[in-house]
Design a protein around this motif. Structure first.
Motif, mmCIF file in Angstrom:
data_model
loop_
_atom_site.group_PDB
_atom_site.id
_atom_site.type_symbol
_atom_site.label_atom_id
_atom_site.label_comp_id
_atom_site.label_asym_id
_atom_site.label_seq_id
_atom_site.Cartn_x
_atom_site.Cartn_y
_atom_site.Cartn_z
ATOM 1 N N CYS A 1 0.802 -1.221 0.000
ATOM 2 C CA CYS A 1 0.000 0.000 0.000
ATOM 3 C C CYS A 1 0.831 1.266 0.000
ATOM 4 O O CYS A 1 2.000 1.276 0.387
ATOM 5 N N SER A 2 0.179 2.327 -0.401
ATOM 6 C CA SER A 2 0.679 3.676 -0.255
ATOM 7 C C SER A 2 -0.530 4.588 -0.222
ATOM 8 O O SER A 2 -1.583 4.258 -0.769
ATOM 9 N N LEU A 3 -0.407 5.719 0.447
ATOM 10 C CA LEU A 3 -1.480 6.704 0.401
ATOM 11 C C LEU A 3 -1.136 7.842 -0.568
ATOM 12 O O LEU A 3 -1.837 8.848 -0.618
ATOM 13 N N THR A 4 -0.074 7.650 -1.330
ATOM 14 C CA THR A 4 0.175 8.502 -2.488
ATOM 15 C C THR A 4 -0.179 7.691 -3.718
ATOM 16 O O THR A 4 -0.332 6.479 -3.663
ATOM 17 N N SER A 5 -0.292 8.349 -4.842
ATOM 18 C CA SER A 5 -0.702 7.655 -6.054
ATOM 19 C C SER A 5 0.447 6.929 -6.745
ATOM 20 O O SER A 5 0.235 6.252 -7.752
ATOM 21 N N THR A 6 1.632 7.022 -6.195
ATOM 22 C CA THR A 6 2.799 6.378 -6.790
ATOM 23 C C THR A 6 2.598 4.866 -6.864
ATOM 24 O O THR A 6 2.311 4.222 -5.855
ATOM 25 N N GLY A 7 2.751 4.330 -8.061
ATOM 26 C CA GLY A 7 2.651 2.894 -8.247
ATOM 27 C C GLY A 7 1.248 2.382 -8.493
ATOM 28 O O GLY A 7 1.062 1.191 -8.752
ATOM 29 N N PHE A 8 0.279 3.241 -8.423
ATOM 30 C CA PHE A 8 -1.106 2.821 -8.661
ATOM 31 C C PHE A 8 -1.468 2.957 -10.131
ATOM 32 O O PHE A 8 -1.029 3.878 -10.819
ATOM 33 N N GLY A 9 -2.290 2.025 -10.595
ATOM 34 C CA GLY A 9 -2.757 2.071 -11.967
ATOM 35 C C GLY A 9 -4.136 1.485 -12.078
ATOM 36 O O GLY A 9 -4.762 1.105 -11.080
ATOM 37 N N SER A 10 -4.598 1.387 -13.311
ATOM 38 C CA SER A 10 -5.924 0.815 -13.612
ATOM 39 C C SER A 10 -7.019 1.547 -12.859
ATOM 40 O O SER A 10 -7.909 0.933 -12.269
ATOM 41 N N TRP A 11 -6.971 2.844 -12.899
ATOM 42 C CA TRP A 11 -7.933 3.662 -12.175
ATOM 43 C C TRP A 11 -9.349 3.457 -12.690
ATOM 44 O O TRP A 11 -9.571 3.364 -13.904
ATOM 45 N N GLY A 12 -10.299 3.423 -11.745
ATOM 46 C CA GLY A 12 -11.694 3.368 -12.128
ATOM 47 C C GLY A 12 -12.192 4.730 -12.573
ATOM 48 O O GLY A 12 -11.452 5.714 -12.565
ATOM 49 N N GLN A 13 -13.477 4.777 -12.913
ATOM 50 C CA GLN A 13 -14.059 6.024 -13.431
ATOM 51 C C GLN A 13 -14.544 6.938 -12.308
ATOM 52 O O GLN A 13 -14.847 8.100 -12.535
ATOM 53 N N GLY A 14 -14.638 6.393 -11.094
ATOM 54 C CA GLY A 14 -15.024 7.196 -9.944
ATOM 55 C C GLY A 14 -16.497 7.123 -9.623
ATOM 56 O O GLY A 14 -17.333 6.810 -10.479
ATOM 57 N N THR A 15 -16.808 7.398 -8.372
ATOM 58 C CA THR A 15 -18.194 7.493 -7.917
ATOM 59 C C THR A 15 -18.320 8.738 -7.050
ATOM 60 O O THR A 15 -17.477 8.996 -6.192
ATOM 61 N N GLN A 16 -19.370 9.507 -7.292
ATOM 62 C CA GLN A 16 -19.548 10.788 -6.605
ATOM 63 C C GLN A 16 -20.177 10.573 -5.234
ATOM 64 O O GLN A 16 -21.225 9.933 -5.118
ATOM 65 N N VAL A 17 -19.549 11.147 -4.225
ATOM 66 C CA VAL A 17 -20.112 11.190 -2.874
ATOM 67 C C VAL A 17 -20.333 12.653 -2.529
ATOM 68 O O VAL A 17 -19.404 13.454 -2.570
ATOM 69 N N THR A 18 -21.584 12.978 -2.208
ATOM 70 C CA THR A 18 -21.925 14.345 -1.845
ATOM 71 C C THR A 18 -22.541 14.343 -0.454
ATOM 72 O O THR A 18 -23.520 13.630 -0.209
ATOM 73 N N VAL A 19 -21.953 15.130 0.437
ATOM 74 C CA VAL A 19 -22.446 15.223 1.806
ATOM 75 C C VAL A 19 -23.014 16.622 1.995
ATOM 76 O O VAL A 19 -22.277 17.614 2.010
ATOM 77 N N SER A 20 -24.313 16.686 2.120
ATOM 78 C CA SER A 20 -24.970 17.984 2.200
ATOM 79 C C SER A 20 -26.344 17.828 2.836
ATOM 80 O O SER A 20 -27.000 16.799 2.678
ATOM 81 N N SER A 21 -26.755 18.859 3.548
ATOM 82 C CA SER A 21 -28.101 18.861 4.115
ATOM 83 C C SER A 21 -29.073 19.551 3.172
ATOM 84 O O SER A 21 -30.264 19.654 3.479
#
Length: 122
Positions: free
Chosen positions: A102-122
């Motif tokens: 693991c890493s919490l930087t993006s170094t070495g990561f690949g095959s990224w997904g398209q993403g999912t939106q999370v919205t926190v709002s009242s």
């Protein structure tokens, strides 16, 4: 074809919970670490959490105690449980793979997904 597909995002009120998922296909999940990253409008992408091949878990400081990452290799799924959500958690959440560790930087990561939106709002 290697694919990572995120799902489960949505609109939630502050203090609420959400579980987002990352579905893997085209490769054997067992020997890969999976990281969750997020990017808010106007901000750089940041690492949120990661789970390694040996199930070790890592969290960015602002989400410790609120988010939980897990994996199910048989189902080829990685999950991120988001609890006690805050407006500042609003972002597009992405998953990506990194060989073994693991890493919490993006170094070495690949095959990224398209993403999912999370919205926190009242």
């Amino acid at each position: 074809q290697v694919l990572l597909v995120e799902s489960g995002g949505g609109l939630v009120q502050p203090g609420g919970s959400l579980r987002i998922s990352c579905a893997a296909s085209g490769f054997t999940l067992d020997t890969w670490a999976i990281g969750w990253f997020r990017q808010a409008p106007g901000k750089e992408r940041e690492g949120v959490s990661c789970i390694s091949e040996d199930f070790s878990t890592y969290y960015e400081d602002s989400v410790k105690g609120r988010f939980t990452i897990s994996r199910d290799n048989a189902k080829k799924m990685v999950y991120l449980q988001l609890n006690s959500l805050k407006p500042e958690d609003t972002a597009v959440y992405y998953c990506a793979r990194r060989f073994r560790t693991c890493s919490l930087t993006s170094t070495g990561f690949g095959s990224w997904g398209q993403g999912t939106q999370v919205t926190v709002s009242s």
